[in-house]
Design an enzyme around this catalytic site. Structure first.
Site, PDB file in Angstrom:
ATOM      1  CD  GLU A  40      20.830 -24.800  -5.440  1.00 39.19           C
ATOM      2  OE1 GLU A  40      21.156 -23.866  -4.720  1.00 39.19           O
ATOM      3  OE2 GLU A  40      21.666 -25.593  -5.965  1.00 39.19           O
ATOM      4  CE  LYS A 106      23.029 -23.321  -1.281  1.00 36.17           C
ATOM      5  NZ  LYS A 106      23.342 -23.022  -2.700  1.00 36.17           N
ATOM      6  CB  CYS A 142      23.441 -26.862  -3.777  1.00 36.94           C
ATOM      7  SG  CYS A 142      24.566 -26.959  -5.211  1.00 36.94           S
TER       8      CYS A 142
END
Length: 263
Positions: A40, A106, A142
């Site tokens: 990321e 995300k 993440c």
């Protein structure tokens, strides 16, 4: 399937980070990897204003990554920031390579541990799984790793390998949580988990400031039964390792949690 985890320390400068990407892609391709996974925020580290550096998917940064992937003949997953409609950005994974052009925004934003990603980042809405050399690969980012439903959804969509690209926040117990969550998501989905994080900036002489999650390293590959298959330490490096697709079939036969679940 041979994969490479490209654990880097991103700088605030997107152009400088392209040099890191180019070097790691060359190393991955030279080792015979089919897939190179970057963290990321590969485009630029957290802790800086993101809107000024965000670029569209057809902008110069993503275009150069596509070129590097095509020239090396390898699939690449790399984190970047793209403009959103409300003056925020999206935290995007570019998924590219020969015959491959996709992206994932995300879904779960890191509003935790005193950091509010949603202040500057707009959430995505749809999971993504793509085919890489005949293997279905899901992608996550993440904080997504704390939400098992996304991983079982990707497994339902045919993924046997699931990438987790991260810039993990430092702090008490955070490395232990990272390793535990990666292994748990492997068990939830009976899939290989390929979790690549930013290296710890302190290993390159950069002292993090503020609450921005800038990475701790310890990129990890977990088997479909939740054991650690391969792992880096906290410094920048490229880890190349092989994943056996038969391990997924065996795990799903022996531990059929996907078939047995009721909700």
């Amino acid at each position: 399937m041979r994969i490479a985890l490209c654990q880097i320390v991103s700088t605030p400068e997107p152009e400088a980070n392209l040099d890191l990407v180019a070097d790691a892609i060359r190393r991955a391709a030279a080792a015979g990897a089919e897939l190179a996974v970057f963290p990321e925020a590969t485009m630029a580290c957290f802790g800086i204003p993101l809107a000024p550096i965000a670029e569209p998917l057809d902008g110069p940064w993503a275009t150069e990554v596509r070129k590097l992937a095509d020239e090396a003949g390898i699939a690449v997953v790399a984190g970047m920031f793209t403009p959103a409609a409300d003056d925020r950005v999206t935290n995007t994974l570019l998924v590219t390579g020969p015959g491959l052009d996709a992206h994932y925004d995300k879904i779960h934003l890191y509003d935790a541990f005193g950091f509010a990603e949603s202040n500057t980042v707009a959430p995505g809405a749809a999971p993504l799984a793509v085919d890489v050399g005949g293997t279905r690969v899901g992608v996550t980012t993440c904080y997504d790793v704390r939400f098992p439903g996304l991983y079982t959804t990707l497994a339902d969509q045919g993924a046997s390998v699931i990438v987790a690209a991260a810039s993990w926040g430092a702090g008490e117990g955070k490395r232990e949580q990272w390793e535990l969550l990666v292994r748990a998501r492997a068990l939830d989905s009976t899939s290989w988990i390929v979790a690549c994080g930013q290296a710890d900036p302190r290993t390159t002489g950069v002292e993090p400031s503020g609450k921005a999650p800038t990475g701790i390293g310890y990129s990890t590959v977990a088997t479909p039964i939740g054991t650690v298959h391969a792992q880096l330490t906290d410094s920048p490096d490229v880890l190349v390792t092989d994943l056996d697709p038969a391990a997924v079939e065996q795990a799903r036969a022996n531990i059929p949690v996907l078939a047995n679940r009721r909700f």
